[in-house]
Design an enzyme around this catalytic site. Structure first.
Site, short mmCIF file in Angstrom:
data_model
loop_
_atom_site.label_atom_id
_atom_site.label_comp_id
_atom_site.label_asym_id
_atom_site.label_seq_id
_atom_site.Cartn_x
_atom_site.Cartn_y
_atom_site.Cartn_z
N ALA A 122 -1.12 -7.05 6.23
CA ALA A 122 -0.29 -8.23 6.54
C ALA A 122 0.47 -8.39 5.31
CB ALA A 122 -1.18 -9.37 6.82
N GLY A 138 -4.40 -5.81 7.70
CA GLY A 138 -3.67 -5.84 9.21
C GLY A 138 -3.07 -4.65 9.88
N GLU A 151 -5.97 -3.12 11.50
CA GLU A 151 -6.44 -4.04 12.59
C GLU A 151 -5.31 -3.58 13.74
OE1 GLU A 151 -6.48 -7.58 10.32
OE2 GLU A 151 -8.32 -8.06 11.38
N GLU A 184 -8.91 -6.97 2.29
CA GLU A 184 -8.88 -8.36 2.45
C GLU A 184 -9.77 -8.75 1.38
OE1 GLU A 184 -8.71 -6.51 5.03
OE2 GLU A 184 -7.43 -7.21 6.48
N1 CAA Z 1 2.29 -7.37 1.63
C1 CAA Z 1 3.51 -7.78 1.06
N2 CAA Z 1 4.14 -6.52 0.44
C2 CAA Z 1 3.57 -5.37 0.16
C3 CAA Z 1 2.27 -5.17 0.81
C4 CAA Z 1 1.61 -6.44 1.53
N3 CAA Z 1 0.45 -5.98 2.17
N4 CAA Z 1 1.86 -3.69 0.63
C5 CAA Z 1 2.79 -3.46 -0.22
N5 CAA Z 1 4.07 -4.24 -0.14
C6 CAA Z 1 5.22 -4.09 -1.07
C7 CAA Z 1 4.80 -4.15 -2.49
O1 CAA Z 1 4.77 -5.41 -3.00
C8 CAA Z 1 6.03 -3.35 -3.23
O2 CAA Z 1 7.20 -4.21 -3.03
P1 CAA Z 1 8.37 -4.18 -4.38
O3 CAA Z 1 9.13 -2.51 -4.33
O4 CAA Z 1 9.16 -5.24 -3.70
O5 CAA Z 1 7.37 -4.35 -5.66
C9 CAA Z 1 6.28 -2.32 -1.99
O6 CAA Z 1 5.75 -2.76 -0.78
C10 CAA Z 1 5.80 -0.98 -2.43
O7 CAA Z 1 4.47 -0.93 -2.79
P2 CAA Z 1 3.82 -0.65 -3.87
O8 CAA Z 1 4.75 -0.59 -5.05
O9 CAA Z 1 2.48 -1.42 -4.61
O10 CAA Z 1 3.27 0.93 -3.54
P3 CAA Z 1 2.08 1.86 -4.09
O11 CAA Z 1 2.07 3.23 -3.46
O12 CAA Z 1 2.07 1.64 -5.55
O13 CAA Z 1 0.61 1.01 -3.53
C11 CAA Z 1 -0.49 0.13 -1.95
C12 CAA Z 1 0.45 1.07 -2.30
C13 CAA Z 1 -2.01 0.44 -2.67
C14 CAA Z 1 -0.80 -0.22 -0.42
C15 CAA Z 1 -0.25 -1.42 -2.33
O14 CAA Z 1 0.91 -1.81 -2.14
C16 CAA Z 1 -1.37 -2.56 -2.13
O15 CAA Z 1 -2.18 -2.58 -2.70
N6 CAA Z 1 -0.81 -3.22 -1.11
C17 CAA Z 1 -1.51 -4.45 -0.44
C18 CAA Z 1 -2.47 -3.94 0.19
C19 CAA Z 1 -3.46 -5.10 0.96
O16 CAA Z 1 -4.05 -5.68 0.03
N7 CAA Z 1 -3.16 -5.36 2.10
C20 CAA Z 1 -4.21 -6.21 2.87
C21 CAA Z 1 -3.17 -7.39 3.32
S1 CAA Z 1 -4.19 -9.14 3.76
C22 CAA Z 1 -4.34 -8.51 5.51
O17 CAA Z 1 -3.69 -7.47 6.22
C23 CAA Z 1 -4.98 -9.73 6.05
C24 CAA Z 1 -5.13 -9.84 7.65
O18 CAA Z 1 -6.20 -9.35 8.21
C25 CAA Z 1 -4.58 -10.68 8.42
#
Ligand code: CAA
Length: 258
Positions: free
Chosen positions: A66, A109, A112, A132
């Site tokens: 998400a 998400g 999911e 999460e």
């Molecule tokens: N939301 C918003 N933006 C995201 C994102 C997310 N979940 N995941 C990645 N992005 C964005 C990053 O912010 C980045 O944007 P910028 O270039 O503008 O900085 C771009 O995508 C590329 O990401 P990274 O530079 O971080 O890429 P990476 O290869 O170094 O890392 C990753 C990849 C490990 C997936 C890392 O991006 C990460 O940890 N992302 C978050 C993952 C996460 O926590 N997901 C769960 C969200 S909560 C959820 O899903 C709840 C639910 O059930 C409703």
């Protein structure tokens, strides 16, 4: 299908492909995007010419979860009023087979969403995770329920509590995905599989999906009664007549989905 901002759709023969199209953010799912995905799926579900729906993502990942930015300032009342999960609930109502073709990160998400698919084909190197917990929250779009029903309580708790990354091999071992393919062959192999399903009698596929989904929730006896009604129902179809006639005539059946 026109008018979408965060997804792209194509139809090749009888296979509809929905692609998440926000690759610079690793297909992080904002709410509009989820709304677009389910809207496209429902339209394809209602189109007579479409027999199978494929869900995949553009770029290097299926989806990193998400959109975190979008929910940073949410509070319980704003979430309640938003009722965003009403869109997620609609995935369970899709009747046609949904095949997820996943790669890269399948997180939060995104995981999911993958679990809303009926079958999953993963590129080697795909990683699944529920991160999460590391954000001080938990899955909210069915993750705790669907993964537990798929792999059991023990592994589900381990994965949800630690947020650890699950390799495609481990996912396969636990029956969470159907197969692993080379990344460059992901779409080709998915389309081959989708084509195989598209040749099957659509009403049989539909009522098999309905019956198998009931098996997840119903006790055995009630599930078997439900299955029986679906079995009887198929004898009202033209495809049942065609399938059995073709067998007797030693030719390939031509199924119309009627
Ligand atoms: N939301 C918003 N933006 C995201 C994102 C997310 N979940 N995941 C990645 N992005 C964005 C990053 O912010 C980045 O944007 P910028 O270039 O503008 O900085 C771009 O995508 C590329 O990401 P990274 O530079 O971080 O890429 P990476 O290869 O170094 O890392 C990753 C990849 C490990 C997936 C890392 O991006 C990460 O940890 N992302 C978050 C993952 C996460 O926590 N997901 C769960 C969200 S909560 C959820 O899903 C709840 C639910 O059930 C409703």
């Amino acid at each position: 299908m026109a008018g979408f901002e965060f997804i792209e759709t194509t139809v090749t023969e009888s296979i509809a492909v929905i692609e998440l199209n926000r690759s610079r953010q690793l297909n992080a799912l904002n709410r509009k995007m989820v709304h677009e995905i389910i809207t496209a799926m429902e339209r394809f579900d209602g189109e007579e010419d479409v027999r199978v729906i494929v869900l995949t993502g553009k770029g290097r990942s299926f989806s990193a979860g998400a959109d975190i930015e979008e929910m940073t300032n949410d509070d319980p009342i704003s979430l309640e009023l938003l009722n965003q999960f009403a869109d997620w609930d609609r995935f369970a109502l899709i009747k046609k087979p949904i095949i997820g073709a996943v790669k890269g990160f399948v997180f939060g998400g995104g995981f999911e969403l993958a679990l809303c698919c009926d079958l999953l084909i993963a590129a080697s190197g795909t990683e699944f995770s529920f991160p999460e917990v590391g954000l001080g929250v938990m899955p909210g779009a069915g993750g705790t329920q669907r993964v537990t029903k798929l792999v059991g309580r023990t592994k589900a708790l381990e994965w949800l509590w630690t947020g650890e990354r699950i390799s495609a091999e481990i996912a396969l071992k636990h029956g969470m995905i159907n197969k692993i393919v080379a990344p460059e062959l992901l779409m080709e192999q998915t389309m081959t599989f989708a084509n195989r399903l598209a040749k099957q009698p659509p009403l049989s596929l539909r009522l098999i999906k309905d019956s198998v989904n009931k098996a997840v929730d119903y006790p055995l006896y009630e599930g078997m009664q439900y299955e029986r009604k679906n079995f009887y129902l198929l004898f009202a179809s033209q495809d049942q007549k065609e399938g059995m006639r073709a067998f007797a005539e030693k030719r390939k059946p031509d199924y119309q989905g009627k």
